[in-house]
Design an enzyme around this catalytic site. Sequence first.
Site, short mmCIF file in Angstrom:
data_model
loop_
_atom_site.label_atom_id
_atom_site.label_comp_id
_atom_site.label_asym_id
_atom_site.label_seq_id
_atom_site.Cartn_x
_atom_site.Cartn_y
_atom_site.Cartn_z
N ASP A 107 0.78 -1.32 0.11
CA ASP A 107 -0.45 -0.21 0.23
C ASP A 107 0.68 1.46 0.36
OD1 ASP A 107 -2.24 1.64 0.47
OD2 ASP A 107 -2.89 0.83 2.27
N ASP A 163 -7.42 -9.31 4.22
CA ASP A 163 -8.38 -9.18 6.02
C ASP A 163 -9.29 -7.49 5.86
OD1 ASP A 163 -6.27 -8.40 7.29
OD2 ASP A 163 -7.25 -8.67 8.60
P1 XMP Z 1 1.66 0.00 3.94
O1 XMP Z 1 1.42 0.47 3.62
O2 XMP Z 1 3.13 -0.30 4.28
O3 XMP Z 1 0.96 -1.51 4.09
O4 XMP Z 1 2.42 -0.97 2.05
C1 XMP Z 1 0.58 -2.96 4.24
C2 XMP Z 1 0.70 -3.81 4.94
O5 XMP Z 1 -1.05 -3.64 5.00
C3 XMP Z 1 -2.03 -4.38 4.69
N1 XMP Z 1 -2.95 -3.41 3.88
C4 XMP Z 1 -4.48 -4.19 2.83
N2 XMP Z 1 -4.77 -4.70 3.56
N3 XMP Z 1 -6.55 -4.85 2.31
C5 XMP Z 1 -5.50 -5.47 3.04
O6 XMP Z 1 -6.71 -6.09 3.24
C6 XMP Z 1 -5.91 -3.50 1.66
O7 XMP Z 1 -6.42 -2.70 0.73
C7 XMP Z 1 -4.66 -3.17 1.94
N4 XMP Z 1 -3.86 -2.37 1.98
C8 XMP Z 1 -2.83 -2.63 2.79
C9 XMP Z 1 -1.51 -5.62 4.00
O8 XMP Z 1 -1.68 -6.26 5.76
C10 XMP Z 1 -0.63 -5.18 3.95
O9 XMP Z 1 0.65 -6.42 4.40
#
Ligand code: XMP
Length: 183
Positions: A107, A163
Amino acid sequence: MRATDIGQDFEQVLYTSQQVQERLTEVAAQIDADYRGEDLLLVGVLNGAVMVMADLSRLMKSHCEMDWMAISSYGSGTQSSGVVRILKDLTNDIHGRNVLVVEDIIDTGLTLSYLVSNLRSREPKSLEIMTMFRKPEAIQNDVEVKYIGFDIPDEFVVGYGLDYAQRYRNLADVATLKPEIYR
Ligand code: XMP
Ligand code: MG
């Protein structure tokens, strides 16, 4: 379960399980070609990457080993906290090995950049990233990812290991939730 089994929770199905498998087949072939004749350790990031790891590794035609890390970056909501903690470390030493991190989704890239610097300090022979999904913000943050399943819009998605408050991981498809579910 399939999105059609509990269709009322979802706004839109972004990818069916078949589309995910088709894309993973292509990525697996690319990884096979890139690591031909080389040692390869896949490092899955728990819990989200369990499905990707299981499917990607079985679509590969060459040997690999698997290990797992658990890190926390999110609470039970949909916002990155920016705080990363190792909840479970690797079982194996990665010094001198070809490591490929297998992620469910990137993300902001905050979690990944922490993970990469942590793993780099252990001096692997090589370190690359594979993610099933990537959101636009990750691109702005300049996270170098070698293998990407799909670039997706900046929306919260669930299914295929992903999730919302620990639910929907066993959804075979990947879908966006209706806003009333998480509001
Ligand atoms: P970052 O922002 O650090 O986040 O790149 C990575 C982690 O955030 C969770 N994540 C999500 N989980 N749907 C989810 O179920 C989403 O749309 C989403 N976006 C981020 C996920 O655990 C990932 O490893
Ligand atoms: Mg994750």
